[in-house]
Design a protein around this motif. Structure first.
Motif, short mmCIF file in Angstrom:
data_model
loop_
_atom_site.label_atom_id
_atom_site.label_comp_id
_atom_site.label_asym_id
_atom_site.label_seq_id
_atom_site.Cartn_x
_atom_site.Cartn_y
_atom_site.Cartn_z
N ILE A 377 -5.15 0.70 -40.03
CA ILE A 377 -5.46 0.13 -38.03
C ILE A 377 -6.27 1.08 -38.29
N PRO A 378 -6.92 2.68 -37.60
CA PRO A 378 -7.70 2.80 -37.34
C PRO A 378 -9.37 2.95 -37.31
N LEU A 379 -9.57 2.61 -38.76
CA LEU A 379 -10.77 2.34 -39.30
C LEU A 379 -11.39 1.09 -39.17
N GLY A 380 -10.47 -0.07 -38.26
CA GLY A 380 -10.74 -1.14 -37.32
C GLY A 380 -10.58 -2.40 -39.01
N ILE A 381 -11.19 -3.26 -39.02
CA ILE A 381 -11.08 -3.93 -39.56
C ILE A 381 -11.68 -4.49 -40.67
N ASP A 382 -13.52 -4.35 -40.16
CA ASP A 382 -14.82 -4.26 -40.62
C ASP A 382 -14.65 -2.96 -42.03
N LYS A 383 -14.25 -2.14 -41.37
CA LYS A 383 -13.99 -1.02 -42.70
C LYS A 383 -13.15 -1.31 -43.53
N THR A 384 -11.85 -1.90 -43.52
CA THR A 384 -10.66 -2.27 -44.29
C THR A 384 -10.50 -3.66 -44.93
N GLY A 385 -10.95 -4.00 -43.56
CA GLY A 385 -10.56 -5.85 -44.48
C GLY A 385 -9.16 -5.45 -44.13
N TRP A 386 -8.25 -4.86 -43.25
CA TRP A 386 -6.72 -4.88 -43.34
C TRP A 386 -6.05 -6.49 -42.86
N PRO A 387 -6.57 -7.20 -42.32
CA PRO A 387 -6.12 -8.54 -41.77
C PRO A 387 -6.02 -9.39 -43.50
N MET A 388 -6.95 -9.39 -43.61
CA MET A 388 -7.08 -9.95 -44.62
C MET A 388 -5.73 -9.57 -46.33
N PHE A 389 -5.73 -8.20 -46.11
CA PHE A 389 -4.49 -7.62 -47.10
C PHE A 389 -3.79 -8.20 -46.28
N ILE A 390 -2.93 -8.86 -45.22
CA ILE A 390 -1.97 -8.82 -45.18
C ILE A 390 -2.10 -10.44 -45.17
N LEU A 391 -2.60 -11.13 -45.32
CA LEU A 391 -2.65 -12.94 -45.58
C LEU A 391 -2.11 -12.61 -46.89
N ILE A 392 -2.79 -11.96 -47.49
CA ILE A 392 -2.65 -12.36 -49.24
C ILE A 392 -1.31 -12.01 -49.47
N GLY A 393 -1.00 -10.45 -48.14
CA GLY A 393 0.25 -10.41 -48.92
C GLY A 393 1.33 -11.10 -48.43
N LEU A 394 0.94 -12.35 -47.92
CA LEU A 394 2.29 -13.72 -47.18
C LEU A 394 2.02 -14.02 -48.76
N ALA A 395 0.95 -14.38 -49.28
CA ALA A 395 0.81 -15.30 -49.95
C ALA A 395 1.22 -14.99 -51.17
N GLN A 396 1.22 -13.39 -51.55
CA GLN A 396 1.60 -13.88 -53.04
C GLN A 396 3.68 -13.25 -52.58
N PHE A 397 4.04 -12.96 -50.86
CA PHE A 397 5.82 -13.44 -50.70
C PHE A 397 5.80 -14.79 -51.45
N ALA A 398 5.22 -15.10 -50.98
CA ALA A 398 5.32 -17.27 -51.01
C ALA A 398 5.28 -17.13 -52.76
N MET A 399 4.43 -16.62 -53.75
CA MET A 399 4.29 -17.17 -54.80
C MET A 399 5.71 -16.97 -55.89
N TYR A 400 6.06 -15.21 -55.45
CA TYR A 400 7.21 -14.41 -55.41
C TYR A 400 8.65 -15.23 -55.40
N TYR A 401 9.16 -15.87 -54.41
CA TYR A 401 9.59 -16.80 -53.65
C TYR A 401 9.54 -17.76 -54.56
N PHE A 402 8.50 -18.65 -55.17
CA PHE A 402 8.70 -20.07 -55.35
C PHE A 402 8.99 -19.87 -56.91
N ILE A 403 8.62 -19.32 -57.50
CA ILE A 403 8.75 -18.96 -59.18
C ILE A 403 9.57 -18.37 -59.28
N PHE A 404 10.30 -17.46 -58.98
CA PHE A 404 11.49 -16.20 -59.00
C PHE A 404 12.47 -17.46 -58.65
#
Length: 526
Positions: A377-404
């Motif tokens: 968070i302190p490094l900012g969005i441009d340096k890390t792209g952390w919001p996309m990390f969260i979006l991909i994580g939410l997609a992975q959450f859904a994938m785990y849920y439905f496949i499991f």
């Protein structure tokens, strides 16, 4: 032979915890220093513009970076402590002496053989400065090799004593005497051998990088697949702390390994985007998102009569995984009753890292949400792209849920909450309260007798050790281990038996559990 090799690898993996677990603390302090010196945050919090606060932040981040460029000596001492069976303090002191002897012996030999390059031509030469001494750049491997050698000699001779005038040369002094010629010989041998090793390591790193996303997938999958053996540390550690994970020059200093590069780039405000090597430390995606989807799938597919029971187990396990990145309680919940789900989990974990790499996400969160917030968070969005990390994580959450959920229902897998024969012990709310009370007592001597009983008694225990989440033991006869007693009466999340090696999963409280067992057995040296 196979079992012997596995035992040695497990011992090495346990020993690695001593130096490895201290490094995230350095990273967190660097992150705190970065917060105090962050110009963007200062716009919203004017007190950060204060010279004293800014100076404190610079001191925190700058001073801790010195740890990252001296990992050789840190791993040497840490591994000697982790692998030594007794007199650990003396092993640590000896390893420090051996490290100093090695680098100076190598420097002198390189001078004799005219192999030293000019001090202003170190870059790309395969040589570097270690504690002010110019030697071959062995990086963290130097510390690992010397730590193993010191521990081996220490374990064999640290209790050897002499009589008469030679009495003063016994014990740890004898260990150092034996190690002096060994260390000097090693410095000569590696002066010839290490350049070839450097080439091999560089080639391996290039191969993995050349493999692109397939290399990332293989790395992420293996890191999870080896969880049952406790050897997963051997997969990620080289990528985090050696040249396999990348090499970068930052602020005039050369850093090796994904995590070291990340911390160095994090502390350098002139760097606007983190390097691609950071992907090797993005292992926290499935911990914060994927496994939570798996928990929800197991809850929704549980038998109606077991809903309240399974919820009492899965909720605290999920919270622990999200916040601290401790995944064993969840993974052990389906690892043995439905192995196909564990293999799928490893596959999806590797796939998640590939997706992060495809989208150029450079955020990390190796140990859960707390690390994720402090590091990114302190490094900012441009340096890390952390919001996309969260979006991909939410997609992975859904994938785990439905496949499991699909696989559990389709193949009638007996995941927690679905067994109707009573083989797996689950807890109701009242049971959970009782279990929680046991958890609090797990660090006291009250449970030590029960744990020892579950392990077959005092006489059956050869060695007691622990890692981040597991009590690790070597037993004379592992067939008499009482898994049900350990899980039901001592709040263990799981029990893994591999030959004479037994691992009992207690989570973050394992240190207090280990201490109580040591006290009960009369073990003081560890």
């Amino acid at each position: 032979m196979k079992e012997k090799i596995l035992n040695q690898l497990q011992n090495f993996s346990k020993g690695m915890f001593v130096p490895v677990l201290i490094l995230p603390i350095a990273g967190i302090i660097i992150a705190m220093g970065n917060i105090l010196t962050n110009a963007k945050l200062a716009e919203y919090f004017p007190f950060l513009k204060n010279d004293i606060i800014y100076g404190l932040g610079k001191m925190l981040s700058g001073s801790l970076v010195s740890i990252l460029i001296n990992l050789g000596i840190i791993f040497c001492v840490g591994l000697a402590v982790g692998l030594s069976k007794k007199k650990k303090a003396e092993a640590a002191f000896t390893s420090l002496l051996v490290f100093l002897v090695f680098i100076n012996a190598m420097n002198i030999f390189l001078k004799f053989t005219n192999k030293l390059v000019p001090a202003d031509a170190l870059r790309g030469s395969g040589q570097t400065m270690v504690l002010g001494v110019q030697v071959l750049d062995m990086g963290v491997f130097l510390g690992i090799i010397l730590g193993i050698v010191v521990a081996y000699v220490h374990n064999r001779f640290c209790e050897k004593e002499f009589n008469g005038a030679f009495q003063i040369y016994g014990g740890s002094r004898l260990v150092f005497i034996i190690l002096i010629p060994i260390t000097v010989i090693l410095s000569i041998v590696f002066s010839y051998v290490w350049p070839s090793v450097q080439y091999g390591i560089s080639s391996m790193g290039e191969f993995i990088k050349g493999a692109g996303n397939f290399g990332v997938f293989t790395y992420g999958t293996l890191e999870r697949l080896l969880i049952p053996t406790g050897l997963h540390h051997l997969v990620y550690t080289p990528f985090l702390y050696t040249s396999l994970g990348g090499v970068a020059e930052i602020g005039g200093k050369v850093f090796e390994g994904a995590r070291n590069i990340y911390f160095a780039e994090m502390a350098d405000p002139t760097i606007t985007q983190l390097s691609a090597s950071v992907i090797w430390d993005a292992r926290g995606l499935s911990k914060m998102f994927g496994l939570i989807g798996a928990c929800l799938a197991m809850y929704h597919t549980a038998l109606p009569k077991n809903k309240s029971k399974i919820k009492a187990i899965l909720i605290p396990a999920a919270v622990t995984s999200i916040l601290a990145g401790v995944t064993e309680p969840i993974e052990f919940s389906f690892m043995f009753v439905a192995p196909i789900l564990f293999v799928l989990h490893a596959f999806l974990s590797g796939l998640g890292m590939v997706v992060l790499n495809v989208f150029g996400v450079r955020a990390i969160g190796p140990n859960g949400l707390i690390d994720f917030l402090l590091y990114n968070i302190p490094l900012g969005i441009d340096k890390t792209g952390w919001p996309m990390f969260i979006l991909i994580g939410l997609a992975q959450f859904a994938m785990y849920y439905f496949i499991f959920r699909f696989l559990i229902v389709k193949f009638k897998l007996k995941t927690p909450g679905r067994e109707d024969d009573g083989n797996t012990k689950l807890y109701s709310k009242s049971d959970y309260k009782e279990k929680s009370a046991k958890d609090k007592k797990a660090g006291s001597s009250n449970l030590a007798p029960v744990i020892v009983e579950g392990l077959g008694g005092k006489d059956n225990i050869i060695k007691v050790d622990n890692c981040y989440t597991r009590l690790r033991l070597v037993l004379k006869d592992s067939s008499i281990v009482n898994k049900e007693l350990l899980q039901n009466e001592t709040a263990a999340s799981g029990v893994v038996i591999k030959g004479e090696n037994v691992q009992v999963v207690y989570g973050l409280k394992v240190t207090s559990v280990r201490r109580s067992v040591d006290e009960y057995l009369g073990i003081e040296a560890n």
